[in-house]
Design a protein around this motif. Structure first.
Motif, mmCIF file in Angstrom:
data_model
loop_
_atom_site.group_PDB
_atom_site.id
_atom_site.type_symbol
_atom_site.label_atom_id
_atom_site.label_comp_id
_atom_site.label_asym_id
_atom_site.label_seq_id
_atom_site.Cartn_x
_atom_site.Cartn_y
_atom_site.Cartn_z
ATOM 1 N N GLY A 22 60.178 15.099 33.981
ATOM 2 C CA GLY A 22 60.764 13.890 34.513
ATOM 3 C C GLY A 22 60.563 13.724 36.005
ATOM 4 O O GLY A 22 60.432 14.713 36.723
ATOM 5 N N GLY A 23 60.529 12.478 36.453
ATOM 6 C CA GLY A 23 60.544 12.171 37.869
ATOM 7 C C GLY A 23 59.299 12.560 38.635
ATOM 8 O O GLY A 23 59.374 12.796 39.829
ATOM 9 N N VAL A 24 58.130 12.601 37.969
ATOM 10 C CA VAL A 24 56.900 13.050 38.637
ATOM 11 C C VAL A 24 56.112 11.890 39.237
ATOM 12 O O VAL A 24 55.096 12.100 39.891
ATOM 13 C CB VAL A 24 55.991 13.869 37.692
ATOM 14 N N GLY A 25 56.557 10.640 38.961
ATOM 15 C CA GLY A 25 55.860 9.486 39.517
ATOM 16 C C GLY A 25 55.070 8.703 38.475
ATOM 17 O O GLY A 25 54.122 7.998 38.803
ATOM 18 N N LYS A 26 55.459 8.791 37.184
ATOM 19 C CA LYS A 26 54.738 8.053 36.129
ATOM 20 C C LYS A 26 54.862 6.548 36.354
ATOM 21 O O LYS A 26 53.883 5.825 36.396
ATOM 22 C CB LYS A 26 55.304 8.407 34.761
ATOM 23 N N THR A 27 56.103 6.067 36.490
ATOM 24 C CA THR A 27 56.316 4.636 36.640
ATOM 25 C C THR A 27 55.723 4.131 37.946
ATOM 26 O O THR A 27 55.052 3.091 37.970
ATOM 27 C CB THR A 27 57.811 4.330 36.580
ATOM 28 N N THR A 28 55.928 4.853 39.020
ATOM 29 C CA THR A 28 55.385 4.455 40.319
ATOM 30 C C THR A 28 53.869 4.343 40.234
ATOM 31 O O THR A 28 53.268 3.404 40.756
ATOM 32 C CB THR A 28 55.794 5.483 41.387
ATOM 33 N N PRO A 78 59.778 10.324 29.794
ATOM 34 C CA PRO A 78 59.622 11.761 30.049
ATOM 35 C C PRO A 78 59.918 12.600 28.802
ATOM 36 O O PRO A 78 60.930 13.293 28.720
ATOM 37 C CB PRO A 78 60.635 12.038 31.157
ATOM 38 N N PRO A 118 50.734 10.751 48.864
ATOM 39 C CA PRO A 118 51.688 11.414 49.765
ATOM 40 C C PRO A 118 53.115 10.993 49.450
ATOM 41 O O PRO A 118 53.337 9.945 48.827
ATOM 42 C CB PRO A 118 51.277 10.884 51.138
ATOM 43 N N ASN A 145 56.098 9.089 50.414
ATOM 44 C CA ASN A 145 56.182 7.936 51.322
ATOM 45 C C ASN A 145 57.381 7.095 50.911
ATOM 46 O O ASN A 145 57.395 6.516 49.841
ATOM 47 C CB ASN A 145 54.869 7.138 51.226
ATOM 48 N N LEU A 181 57.343 3.756 49.005
ATOM 49 C CA LEU A 181 57.148 3.709 47.552
ATOM 50 C C LEU A 181 58.482 3.690 46.813
ATOM 51 O O LEU A 181 58.617 3.120 45.745
ATOM 52 C CB LEU A 181 56.306 4.907 47.084
ATOM 53 N N LYS A 206 67.432 9.713 33.156
ATOM 54 C CA LYS A 206 66.422 9.527 34.203
ATOM 55 C C LYS A 206 65.842 10.884 34.522
ATOM 56 O O LYS A 206 66.573 11.868 34.681
ATOM 57 C CB LYS A 206 67.045 8.893 35.450
ATOM 58 N N GLY A 207 64.489 10.928 34.624
ATOM 59 C CA GLY A 207 63.857 12.213 34.865
ATOM 60 C C GLY A 207 63.865 12.615 36.326
ATOM 61 O O GLY A 207 63.893 11.754 37.201
ATOM 62 N N GLU A 228 67.931 7.302 44.816
ATOM 63 C CA GLU A 228 66.734 6.450 44.710
ATOM 64 C C GLU A 228 67.080 5.247 43.828
ATOM 65 O O GLU A 228 67.953 5.308 42.979
ATOM 66 C CB GLU A 228 65.614 7.241 44.006
HETATM 67 N N1 ATP Z 1 54.830 9.234 46.465
HETATM 68 C C1 ATP Z 1 56.142 8.983 46.472
HETATM 69 N N2 ATP Z 1 56.825 9.075 47.624
HETATM 70 C C2 ATP Z 1 58.168 8.867 47.646
HETATM 71 N N3 ATP Z 1 58.901 8.553 46.578
HETATM 72 C C3 ATP Z 1 58.276 8.431 45.402
HETATM 73 C C4 ATP Z 1 56.867 8.631 45.277
HETATM 74 N N4 ATP Z 1 56.521 8.456 43.973
HETATM 75 C C5 ATP Z 1 57.663 8.158 43.319
HETATM 76 N N5 ATP Z 1 58.712 8.133 44.171
HETATM 77 C C6 ATP Z 1 60.135 7.917 43.835
HETATM 78 O O1 ATP Z 1 60.537 9.104 43.121
HETATM 79 C C7 ATP Z 1 61.330 8.751 41.991
HETATM 80 C C8 ATP Z 1 60.618 9.245 40.722
HETATM 81 O O2 ATP Z 1 59.446 8.506 40.489
HETATM 82 P P1 ATP Z 1 59.223 7.719 39.103
HETATM 83 O O3 ATP Z 1 60.486 7.091 38.659
HETATM 84 O O4 ATP Z 1 58.037 6.864 39.278
HETATM 85 O O5 ATP Z 1 58.887 8.959 38.184
HETATM 86 P P2 ATP Z 1 58.766 8.959 36.583
HETATM 87 O O6 ATP Z 1 57.886 10.092 36.239
HETATM 88 O O7 ATP Z 1 58.376 7.635 36.113
HETATM 89 O O8 ATP Z 1 60.281 9.284 36.157
HETATM 90 P P3 ATP Z 1 60.805 9.316 34.619
HETATM 91 O O9 ATP Z 1 60.410 10.677 34.140
HETATM 92 O O10 ATP Z 1 62.304 9.135 34.725
HETATM 93 O O11 ATP Z 1 60.142 8.203 33.892
HETATM 94 C C9 ATP Z 1 61.493 7.251 42.027
HETATM 95 O O12 ATP Z 1 62.733 6.955 42.596
HETATM 96 C C10 ATP Z 1 60.341 6.768 42.895
HETATM 97 O O13 ATP Z 1 60.671 5.604 43.611
#
Ligand code: ATP
Ligand code: ATP
Ligand code: MG
Ligand code: MG
Lengths: 256, 256
Positions: free
Chosen positions: A12-18, A128, A214, A216, A219, B11-12, B151
């Motif tokens: 979880g939370g690795v940045g998939k959605t971003t 996730p 990076p 940032n 994002l 949330k992951g 976040e």
């Molecule tokens: N490069 C980055 N720099 C700073 N913050 C980031 C970056 N990428 C993602 N984030 C933030 O980190 C958090 C996790 O990212 P995100 O939600 O995209 O991950 P995810 O893998 O989609 O999570 P989930 O597993 O819950 O679906 C979010 O709040 C997002 O805004």
């Protein structure tokens, strides 16, 4: 013929959605006809593009259980070349409801068949987990893009995901390739980030994408305005990185 | 009578495992007999305590499908007052296999019944989903501890989780209370963190725990050494925050 890219990682939370939101937006900015599918019950990809879920009628769940066609649930976004299929909170039940359905792993693959020629890219944002939603996305995909945080726990989960990808290749999708491993939230100042990057490059070499995203804060701010990074702050290091990633993905697609 | 605390949030990457491991370790340091259950197929709680999963025979999945008793799969850790029940990659299949089982939502609750008097605290680390594993954990728990990153996306998921908690209260566990909402990875320098904190405090007031966990790279480094933060770097801001959290959890338990 549209290329289907599944953005997945059970960590979880690795940045998939971003990654899914910003890659889709940058592809649209490069005038590639793009469809983003929000396959996560949390619906973060919708809000990342400023689409209010409770304002729309149709969603991806109706498509995979067979009630609606893809074209009936597709909505437009602020960007001309980008369309979205929203998720719904009902996807939580999908894992249970799909279990006893015919062809439960390939329902998305079948649903996408007619839509492929209407788009250059179809991007799927996964939840996730390695449940039936992610399996559907891997079965339907040409390639899988694996975001991974530069953190220790994220490293641990990678081999589990790669094993699942091999299983999907054997049973549902022999041509499934890896688009690449994308390093995210990289903070060059910490030893932890440097160690994890080195470890991944040693083990996965060629499969690691050249672009590194990076950490940032822009994002993280952009979704609260319902905008992808290139509309929120195109000069940020986050926007630059996702534009670079998009060039890599386009050139991989054109090389074929 | 041991108190069961479920650490959950669909949330992951919000800090569930980091919180479960470090709360359990600090409770053990305070000489409370503690059991940590790793209920996530990723197995991060195991590695956070330096326990190699492939080195152990038993795991939690055997308990919930009824093959083994809790005491048969419990392993000791480096800390005298802390025991662990490992997870297994087979838990991925649990979501599918449990669907057609009798009492599928309350199998953990039944399994924990005999163990409760042997511990002061039983902490359950959940996967990032609202599937049958998390439901089992909520049905078995006295309270739920909700870590949430400072976040925007993490904020969105909170109402979904609270709705699920209410559903679990109605169907399986009328006494389920909220231990509290724990703000994690707080970075006081960013406007985003400040805005999210304010938003949560306005909406959830009393239910927000006083302790706020700062972003601290030592918390990310500790798992790569298989140690909780108080054994890896007890002087770090991360260790101080988790010790404060533990005091809050103990005083909540003693007030009853
Ligand atoms: N490069 C980055 N720099 C700073 N913050 C980031 C970056 N990428 C993602 N984030 C933030 O980190 C958090 C996790 O990212 P995100 O939600 O995209 O991950 P995810 O893998 O989609 O999570 P989930 O597993 O819950 O679906 C979010 O709040 C997002 O805004
Ligand atoms: N306060 C903190 N400061 C810095 N890093 C942190 C902090 N808390 C957690 N981390 C790191 O952030 C990442 C996400 O945390 P963690 O894995 O505990 O979240 P999770 O909610 O358990 O994730 P999942 O949803 O995958 O189970 C981990 O790499 C962890 O080491
Ligand atoms: Mg996501
Ligand atoms: Mg975890």
């Amino acid at each position: 013929m549209g290329k289907v890219v599944s953005v997945s990682n059970q960590k979880g939370g690795v940045g998939k959605t971003t990654t899914a939101v910003n890659l889709a937006a940058c592809l649209a900015a490069a005038e590639r006809k793009t469809l983003l599918i929000d396959f996560d019950p949390q619906g973060n990809a919708c809000s990342g593009l400023g689409v209010q879920r409770n304002g729309v009628e149709g969603h991806i769940y109706q498509v995979i259980i067979g009630n609606k066609a893809l074209s009936e649930v597709t909505v437009s976004t602020e960007m001309p070349w980008l369309e979205l299929i929203p998720s719904t909170i009902d996807l939580i039940g999908a894992e249970i409801e799909l279990v006893n359905m015919e062809g439960r792993e390939t329902r998305l693959k079948e649903a996408l068949r007619p839509a492929r020629e209407n788009y250059d890219f179809i991007i799927v944002d996964c939840p996730p987990s390695l449940g039936l939603l992610t399996l559907n996305s891997l079965a339907a995909a040409d390639t899988v893009l694996i975001p991974i945080q530069c953190e220790y726990y994220a490293l641990e989960g990678l081999s589990m995901l790669l094993r699942t990808i091999q299983q999907v290749r054997r049973s549902f999708n022999p041509d499934l390739a890896i688009e690449g491993i994308l390093l995210t939230m990289h903070d060059g100042r910490t030893l932890l980030s440097q160690q994890v990057v080195r470890e991944i490059q040693v083990h996965f070499g060629e499969r690691v994408l050249r672009t590194v995203i990076p950490r940032n804060v822009r994002l993280g701010e952009a979704p609260s305005f319902g905008k992808p990074i290139i509309l929120y702050d195109v000069r940020s290091s986050g926007a630059e990185a996702y534009l670079n990633l998009t060039r890599e993905v386009i050139s991989n697609a054109e090389r074929g």
